[in-house]
Structure formats: C-alpha cells, structure tokens
Motif scaffolding. Structure first.
Motif, mmCIF file in Angstrom:
data_model
loop_
_atom_site.group_PDB
_atom_site.id
_atom_site.type_symbol
_atom_site.label_atom_id
_atom_site.label_comp_id
_atom_site.label_asym_id
_atom_site.label_seq_id
_atom_site.Cartn_x
_atom_site.Cartn_y
_atom_site.Cartn_z
ATOM 1 N N VAL A 1 1.049 -1.154 -0.140
ATOM 2 C CA VAL A 1 0.081 -0.163 0.000
ATOM 3 C C VAL A 1 0.982 1.150 -0.026
ATOM 4 O O VAL A 1 2.013 1.357 0.475
ATOM 5 N N ALA A 2 0.340 2.155 -0.822
ATOM 6 C CA ALA A 2 1.156 3.666 -0.737
ATOM 7 C C ALA A 2 0.134 4.793 -0.196
ATOM 8 O O ALA A 2 -0.891 4.728 -0.471
ATOM 9 N N LEU A 3 0.713 5.343 0.729
ATOM 10 C CA LEU A 3 -0.236 6.308 1.716
ATOM 11 C C LEU A 3 -0.239 7.519 0.942
ATOM 12 O O LEU A 3 -1.223 8.391 1.426
ATOM 13 N N MET A 4 0.035 7.748 -0.279
ATOM 14 C CA MET A 4 0.114 9.068 -0.908
ATOM 15 C C MET A 4 -0.538 8.712 -2.178
ATOM 16 O O MET A 4 -0.333 9.492 -3.222
ATOM 17 N N ASP A 5 -1.213 7.548 -2.315
ATOM 18 C CA ASP A 5 -1.707 7.166 -3.697
ATOM 19 C C ASP A 5 -3.132 7.792 -3.894
ATOM 20 O O ASP A 5 -4.125 7.816 -3.072
ATOM 21 N N PRO A 6 -3.057 8.580 -5.157
ATOM 22 C CA PRO A 6 -4.277 9.277 -5.196
ATOM 23 C C PRO A 6 -5.287 8.517 -6.202
ATOM 24 O O PRO A 6 -6.510 8.813 -6.358
ATOM 25 N N VAL A 7 -5.029 7.345 -6.924
ATOM 26 C CA VAL A 7 -5.604 6.494 -7.735
ATOM 27 C C VAL A 7 -6.381 5.555 -6.629
ATOM 28 O O VAL A 7 -7.628 5.298 -7.017
ATOM 29 N N VAL A 8 -5.675 4.601 -5.907
ATOM 30 C CA VAL A 8 -6.322 3.692 -5.113
ATOM 31 C C VAL A 8 -6.166 4.304 -3.753
ATOM 32 O O VAL A 8 -5.180 4.000 -3.093
ATOM 33 N N PRO A 9 -7.103 4.764 -3.095
ATOM 34 C CA PRO A 9 -6.906 5.416 -1.598
ATOM 35 C C PRO A 9 -6.450 4.187 -0.864
ATOM 36 O O PRO A 9 -7.081 3.102 -0.715
ATOM 37 N N PRO A 10 -5.527 4.316 0.165
ATOM 38 C CA PRO A 10 -5.016 3.311 0.962
ATOM 39 C C PRO A 10 -6.067 2.584 1.906
ATOM 40 O O PRO A 10 -5.964 1.530 2.312
ATOM 41 N N SER A 11 -7.087 3.486 2.241
ATOM 42 C CA SER A 11 -8.237 2.932 3.158
ATOM 43 C C SER A 11 -8.820 1.665 2.402
ATOM 44 O O SER A 11 -9.293 0.831 3.130
ATOM 45 N N THR A 12 -9.034 1.809 1.147
ATOM 46 C CA THR A 12 -9.542 0.805 0.393
ATOM 47 C C THR A 12 -8.657 -0.573 0.194
ATOM 48 O O THR A 12 -9.299 -1.860 0.273
ATOM 49 N N VAL A 13 -7.368 -0.417 0.313
ATOM 50 C CA VAL A 13 -6.383 -1.474 0.143
ATOM 51 C C VAL A 13 -6.545 -2.192 1.847
ATOM 52 O O VAL A 13 -6.741 -3.288 2.098
ATOM 53 N N TYR A 14 -6.712 -1.383 2.739
ATOM 54 C CA TYR A 14 -6.627 -1.916 4.254
ATOM 55 C C TYR A 14 -7.812 -2.580 4.280
ATOM 56 O O TYR A 14 -8.146 -3.474 5.231
ATOM 57 N N ALA A 15 -9.025 -2.193 3.671
ATOM 58 C CA ALA A 15 -10.226 -2.910 3.727
ATOM 59 C C ALA A 15 -10.236 -4.217 3.478
ATOM 60 O O ALA A 15 -10.705 -5.281 4.261
ATOM 61 N N ILE B 1 1.571 -6.786 5.151
ATOM 62 C CA ILE B 1 1.545 -5.836 4.280
ATOM 63 C C ILE B 1 2.916 -4.886 4.478
ATOM 64 O O ILE B 1 3.280 -4.707 5.499
ATOM 65 N N ARG B 2 3.367 -4.321 3.350
ATOM 66 C CA ARG B 2 4.358 -3.387 3.155
ATOM 67 C C ARG B 2 3.736 -2.085 2.981
ATOM 68 O O ARG B 2 2.858 -1.763 1.961
ATOM 69 N N VAL B 3 4.194 -1.169 3.754
ATOM 70 C CA VAL B 3 3.701 0.152 3.692
ATOM 71 C C VAL B 3 4.737 1.205 3.059
ATOM 72 O O VAL B 3 5.768 0.972 3.518
ATOM 73 N N TYR B 4 4.369 1.822 2.077
ATOM 74 C CA TYR B 4 5.001 2.968 1.641
ATOM 75 C C TYR B 4 4.772 4.250 1.673
ATOM 76 O O TYR B 4 3.684 4.744 1.002
ATOM 77 N N PRO B 5 5.175 4.868 2.924
ATOM 78 C CA PRO B 5 4.620 6.117 3.285
ATOM 79 C C PRO B 5 4.484 7.277 2.339
ATOM 80 O O PRO B 5 3.600 8.242 2.225
ATOM 81 N N PHE B 6 5.706 7.538 1.485
ATOM 82 C CA PHE B 6 5.704 8.743 0.678
ATOM 83 C C PHE B 6 5.415 8.275 -0.883
ATOM 84 O O PHE B 6 5.815 9.198 -1.622
ATOM 85 N N ASN B 7 5.021 7.014 -1.062
ATOM 86 C CA ASN B 7 4.701 6.507 -2.524
ATOM 87 C C ASN B 7 3.253 6.925 -3.069
ATOM 88 O O ASN B 7 2.373 7.174 -2.166
ATOM 89 N N GLY C 1 3.423 2.712 -5.914
ATOM 90 C CA GLY C 1 3.655 1.773 -4.662
ATOM 91 C C GLY C 1 5.389 1.539 -4.405
ATOM 92 O O GLY C 1 5.947 2.768 -4.443
ATOM 93 N N GLY C 2 5.620 0.353 -4.042
ATOM 94 C CA GLY C 2 7.010 0.140 -3.822
ATOM 95 C C GLY C 2 7.957 0.069 -4.818
ATOM 96 O O GLY C 2 9.066 -0.173 -4.767
ATOM 97 N N GLY C 3 7.127 -0.308 -6.382
ATOM 98 C CA GLY C 3 8.136 -0.194 -7.290
ATOM 99 C C GLY C 3 9.129 -1.099 -7.340
ATOM 100 O O GLY C 3 9.017 -2.390 -6.961
ATOM 101 N N ALA C 4 10.429 -0.933 -7.661
ATOM 102 C CA ALA C 4 11.385 -1.972 -7.702
ATOM 103 C C ALA C 4 11.748 -2.482 -6.568
ATOM 104 O O ALA C 4 12.040 -3.608 -6.491
#
Length: 317
Positions: free
Chosen positions: A263-277, A288-294, A298-301
């Motif tokens: 999950v990426a916490l700055m994701d404007p396409v898929v809000p992280p709340s929907t992932v956590y749901a 779960i791996r959390v990427y706070p600034f992405n 997401g976590g990319g490479a």
C-alpha cells in the motif's frame, strides 16, 4: 502529492463491513461452472522476441464464454520452475511486451502474464455483444444495473480461467496470483474463487471497497463511478450493489493462501483505506508493506524484490 486519506493509525483500524449479497457465492459458482463447460485446452506457441535468456510462449486460452484471451508465458531457459506466478495487469495496461516481464523468470520462476480484455495496451478484444475490441479505459459502470451484465464479471472469469490454463501448461509445484492495481484486485478475486493457491501478491490493489473509493478518489477508475452517479444519483444503491459482487474485500474474506499486500499512503488512484479494507478482511495469513511517501507506483522496484523474497520464504527456488 500529500496524504489524502486517513492517517496510518486510523488505516490500521479501518475495517468496513463486508458488502457481499446473500447469493454472492452462488453467483460465482454458477458463473465459473458455466465458463468451465468450455474444455478447449490452452494453446502455447513458442515465439522469438529477441530475449535470449528466457523461453517465451504466446498463449491463448478460453476465458468468459469460451472467448479467447491472450497471455505471455515466460520461462527460465533450460530449467524447470518450482513456482508459477500468474500475473494480472493494471487498468488499461494489457500484457504489453515480453521484455517488460523478465524478473520472475530471471529469478527462476515461471511467469504467466495475462492480458486484460478490451484494454488499450492489450491484444485481447472483448468480443462479447455488449462491448468491443481494445479501447481506452472506461469499464467501471459497464453493466452497473446488473451483476450478470457487468464487465468485471467477464474480467474476473478470465482471471480464474487463466489460473486453470497455467495449471494445464506449467508443471509447477507452487502457484501464485499476483498483480498491481486492477491486477491486484484480480489476484484477490482469484484468491477467493480458486482453491489450492500457494501465495497471493496484491500490490496497491484496486477494486476494493468501491463506495469508499468513489467518495475519496478524484482519479479514474474510481472517479468513473462518481461521475456516473453525479448524473444518475438515483442509481447509487443499485450501482454499489452490483459492484459488491466484484469487491476485493468480499473475495479476501474467502481466501486461504498466504498473502503479501503493498500500500502507498500518498496514492491518489487507489486510496489506502480501500487497500486496508481488503487486507483486514483477508482470511488467510497476510502481511502488508507500507510505503508512506509513494503514490500509485507503490514500492516499485524495491517491492518487486520483496515479492521474490516472500515467495522464496514459502518454497525456495
């Protein structure tokens, strides 16, 4: 992009009620039983795409209603693979080019890259009477009045039949379902519909908690739902009822295989709340791996190797 959803401490507690209708399981049993009446075996034709380190096959298999779906099968050259990763694609993406899909095979895993019907970068046309060949995205409200007619019924059926095809084609001992964004949502759908998976790898998965996504995100694909309901607000409950048959959190509640989410916490396409749901309803063992600034990358490479390490921990290769 600043954080636009809930703070992390609230995300870690976010667990909305499931939305499945009483006939959810019967709906999918009927759908998949009908799809599996088509018993044509998948066809794999070896192709030379100029990449010498792998063996590549152009695969065609029977998806929804027996309609042909395409995929790349990429194998490590000269050796058997213990794992096969069946990967689904993001919104509008399709299977793309073989050289975009070399990591798994380079690490010794078989990789089945499944096309997405009707998406603009794919090769699989949607020849169903209600749709067309490849075109620009705009799928979320196709059939919003009825789950029997919705586009996602066809796409998810294709995903399940892709796993069937991989089992027929690849003699791998272990099987994983994977994908980013829409592909992550399809991996979650497969996790709840297919028995015997050994791993699930949903990256920033779309298609989860549809009502929340339509309320929070100002980007497509969730925005398509909001735009539709701006014009037809009287259809909101009917639309969300239809979408509940294709909601990743409802499939996650039926899953058993070990899963690694991202999950990426700055994701404007898929809000992280929907992932956590979906993550909080996942019935099997999950991390779960959390990427706070992405954002939606997401976590990319970095996360790609997290997936490799996760699979290796479940069954070395």
């Amino acid at each position: 992009m600043p954080m636009l959803d809930l703070p992390l401490d609230q995300l870690e507690r976010y667990r909305p009620a499931l939305t499945h209708e009483p006939d959810f399981d019967a709906f999918w049993a009927k759908t998949l039983d009908a799809a599996r009446t088509v018993t044509d075996p998948p066809k794999a034709v070896r192709v030379d795409v100029g990449v010498r380190a792998v063996d590549t096959y152009d695969v065609t298999f029977a998806g929804w209603a027996g309609e042909p779906v395409r995929g790349w099968l990429v194998l490590p050259r000269g050796r058997a693979a213990r794992w096969c990763v069946v990967e689904f694609q993001g919104y509008g993406v399709g299977r793309g080019r073989v050289h975009e899909h070399l990591l798994y095979a380079a690490c010794g895993l078989a990789h089945f890259v499944v096309d997405a019907r009707g998406h603009s970068r794919g090769d699989t046309g949607d020849i169903s009477p209600v749709s067309s060949g490849p075109h620009e995205p705009g799928f979320m409200t196709q059939g919003a009045h009825d789950p029997e007619a919705h586009y996602l019924r066809r796409l998810i059926t294709d995903a399940v039949r892709a796993v069937d095809a991989a089992r027929d084609l690849v003699g791998a001992e272990l099987l994983a379902a994977a994908g980013p964004s829409q592909g992550g949502g399809l991996a979650l759908a497969v996790s709840g519909l297919v028995a015997g998976l050994d791993a699930v790898l949903p990256d920033v998965p779309f298609l989860c908690d549809h009502r929340r996504g339509a309320l929070v995100s100002d980007r497509v694909p969730f925005l398509e739902v909001a735009q539709f309901l701006r014009k037809r607000p009287e259809l909101a409950e009917e639309t969300f009822r239809t979408l509940s048959y294709f909601d990743g959190m409802n499939f996650a509640a039926r899953a058993t295989a070990p899963a690694l989410f991202s999950v990426a916490l700055m994701d404007p396409v898929v809000p992280p709340s929907t992932v956590y749901a979906a993550y909080h309803h996942y019935a099997g063992p999950a991390d779960i791996r959390v990427y706070p600034f992405n954002e939606h990358e997401g976590g990319g490479a970095l996360h790609a190797m997290e997936r490799i390490d996760f699979l290796r921990g479940l069954g070395d290769f």
